[in-house]
Write an enzyme that holds these catalytic residues in place. Structure first.
Site, PDB file in Angstrom:
ATOM      1  N   ASP B 144       0.825  -1.204   0.000  1.00  0.00           N
ATOM      2  CA  ASP B 144       0.000   0.000   0.000  1.00  0.00           C
ATOM      3  C   ASP B 144       0.859   1.254   0.000  1.00  0.00           C
ATOM      4  OD1 ASP B 144      -2.206  -1.547  -0.040  1.00  0.00           O
ATOM      5  OD2 ASP B 144      -2.509  -1.532   2.144  1.00  0.00           O
ATOM      6  N   CYS B 145       2.003   1.187   0.714  1.00  0.00           N
ATOM      7  CA  CYS B 145       2.844   2.369   0.776  1.00  0.00           C
ATOM      8  C   CYS B 145       3.872   2.425  -0.353  1.00  0.00           C
ATOM      9  CB  CYS B 145       3.520   2.457   2.137  1.00  0.00           C
ATOM     10  SG  CYS B 145       4.144   0.884   2.732  1.00  0.00           S
ATOM     11  N   TYR B 146       4.185   1.272  -0.930  1.00  0.00           N
ATOM     12  CA  TYR B 146       5.147   1.230  -2.050  1.00  0.00           C
ATOM     13  C   TYR B 146       4.538   0.457  -3.215  1.00  0.00           C
ATOM     14  CZ  TYR B 146       8.730   2.716   1.297  1.00  0.00           C
ATOM     15  OH  TYR B 146       9.453   3.391   2.212  1.00  0.00           O
TER      16      TYR B 146
END
Ligand code: SF4
Ligand code: SF4
Lengths: 149, 391
Positions: B144-146
């Site tokens: 989700d963050c990368y």
């Protein structure tokens, strides 16, 4: 009959590069062979260092055959060169050099390359860890990095 | 070791003299005669620093780098290649470690024996220092963050956010002299060894070698500032496989491979002349590393240690045909480094040609360069904050 061994530097023009020249060469003339190095340049010229083994007459016939096809033959002697900037004078190449063309100078601790003693066997080109020993042709230096046989 | 000393200097005093351009600096080679002619006490008064040097293949070396994030979306690079040489990506998002002996992914290895190992991690490091761009490829699994899954870009050395040479084991104190008693030619990390002990290959720069000049690590530890790859580096502790308690000669010199250093330094300040990618026929890739350690002459004992000559150094002769690969802890006696330098040694009944792996000329050049740096006042000594155990 005693056998001779010839080491040849061959340059194939683009039109013969694709043909099974070596295969025919050894079959027609009953030679044994060893490919020491081979590569095709971006210009589609093929280059090869080839050892042929057979009796003297067969070897000569083989060389005639190659010439007729337009293959340029240069004797291999004096074709090994050292890239001076690259050599670190470690001395490792002296381990296998059969002619002692590469030798350690015990005073300066530098490795000497006596070109006139070199038989162009090519051992040092794959042995030198920094690839300072190279095979040189009229088309420039063959990187030892180009794949061997 | 515990006799009261007649000469006592501190690193701070020596650094003061370096800053004022007054320090007396000798290379380890020059120090041999200095100690012989003046004696150790006078030599300790006269000389402030002795510089050492070595240039040799050191397999336990590598590059810790941060590649920076690409254009968004961001990536957690879990698989990373530089010029097709795999790097280890199991660190934070865009950190990775490239090992010197990692061959390029499509290398045929020893399938065609002996393999040539034309290109590997060490060569990537050298290419970067030569100003060449390397091709970086990375894969992420997407989070989700990368969210990004792939990234490809050419990098010159300056394009990396950071590029730190980080070598877990360098500068081995003493090393085996390798021979081969079997009856076939073998290819090793010590170079090719002909059958029936026809050649004897050896490493180390002898009396110039850093750890022969301070055999008990009295002055070398975490925080020692060194010449590394033509730039500045630091000792950050004992290297892997460090052996603190080897058998020693009367002079205190180890009789087997023993002490080692872990070092690091900013690659951006280094030079390709002193970090060379190397290929060992039939063995693999590696990196030849140039290291020079300055030894402060704090007292007459350090003067005595740095007066070490090639004749004092005893190197074990080890069979790589059978004993080494089978883990047999045995040697065929010792020869002195002076014997090895002479071009031939006796092993048992036969005379054997000696073959070096360490560049003596570059080792000396490193000791001389470090000497110039110190004399010119640009390089002061780092004081070890934690010592490396050795007795
Ligand atoms: S092995 Fe290569 S680098 Fe070493 S001395 Fe020979 S030519 Fe020079
Ligand atoms: S080509 Fe053969 S003979 Fe010539 S220097 Fe190299 S190893 Fe020696």
């Amino acid at each position: 009959m005693s056998k001779t061994k010839e080491t040849l530097c061959l340059t194939f023009p683009p039109e013969v590069s694709g043909q099974p020249v070596v295969c025919n060469l050894v079959r027609i003339n009953d030679l044994d062979f060893n490919i020491l190095k081979a590569r095709i340049s971006p210009k589609q010229e093929g280059q090869m260092t080839l050892e042929i083994i057979g009796d003297r007459k067969q070897c000569r016939a083989g060389m005639r055959y190659l010439k007729e096809l337009g293959v340029k033959i240069t004797p291999v002697a004096q074709k090994i060169q050292r890239i001076e900037d690259s050599c670190v004078h470690c001395g490792l190449c002296t381990a296998l050099c059969p002619t002692k063309a590469l030798r350690m100078d015990l005073n300066s601790r530098e490795v000497l390359f006596l070109r006139e003693k070199c038989s162009a066997c090519g051992l040092c080109t794959s042995l030198c860890p920094v690839r300072a020993m190279v095979l040189e042709t009229e088309n420039g230096i063959w990187e030892a990095i180009a794949e061997g046989a | 070791m515990n006799k009261p000393k007649m000469v006592k200097k501190t690193i701070r005093e020596i650094n003061d003299r370096i800053s004022k351009g007054q320090a007396v600096v000798l290379t380890a080679r020059e120090m041999i005669d200095a100690v012989k002619s003046m004696g150790k006490v006078v030599a300790a008064r006269e000389v402030d620093v002795v510089t050492t040097g070595t240039f040799s293949p050191m397999c336990s070396s590598g590059l810790l780098f941060n590649m920076g994030q690409p254009e968004p979306p961001l990536i957690k690079a879990s698989k990373v290649w530089l010029n097709d040489v795999p790097a280890y990506g199991g660190l934070a998002a865009v950190d990775a470690f490239l090992g010197a002996t990692e061959p390029s992914e499509d290398d045929p290895l020893n399938k065609v024996y002996p393999g040539r190992f034309n290109y590997g991690g060490g060569h990537v490091i050298e290419d970067l220092l030569k100003g060449e761009k390397v091709h970086l490829r990375a894969l992420g699994y997407g989070t989700d963050c990368y969210p990004r899954r792939t990234m490809e870009r050419d990098y010159a050395l300056e394009d990396f956010r950071s590029a730190e040479l980080l070598n877990p084991r360098n500068a081995y104190q003493n090393y085996n002299c390798a021979v081969n008693f079997s009856d076939k030619l073998i290819y090793t990390y010590m170079g090719p060894l002909k059958p029936r002990c026809a050649n004897a290959n050896y490493a180390t720069s002898g009396a110039l070698s850093p750890l022969f000049n301070d055999p008990f690590f009295r002055t070398i530890g975490l925080g020692t500032k060194i010449f590394l790859g033509g730039g500045i580096g630091w000792v950050i502790g004992a290297g892997t496989q460090h052996n603190p308690k080897p058998l020693r000669t009367e002079r205190g010199l180890p009789l087997t491979p023993s002490g080692t250093l872990m070092v690091k330094g900013d690659l951006k300040g280094m030079q390709s002349r002193y970090l060379r990618g190397v290929s060992f026929l039939g063995y693999g890739c590696s990196l030849s590393v140039g290291i020079g350690v300055p030894i402060p002459i704090l007292d007459e004992e350090m003067a005595w240690f740095t007066g070490v000559s090639d004749g004092d150094i005893m190197i074990p002769v080890v069979d790589y045909g059978h004993d080494y690969p089978n883990g047999v802890a045995r040697n065929h006696g010792h020869v002195s480094y002076a014997d090895l330098r002479s071009g031939a040694i006796r092993v048992g009944e036969r005379e054997t040609a000696t073959v070096p792996l360490t560049s003596y000329t570059l080792s000396l050049e490193i000791a001389q360069t470090l000497k110039q740096w110190i004399e010119s006042g640009t390089f002061t000594l780092g004081e070890a904050q934690e010592h490396i155990f050795s007795e």
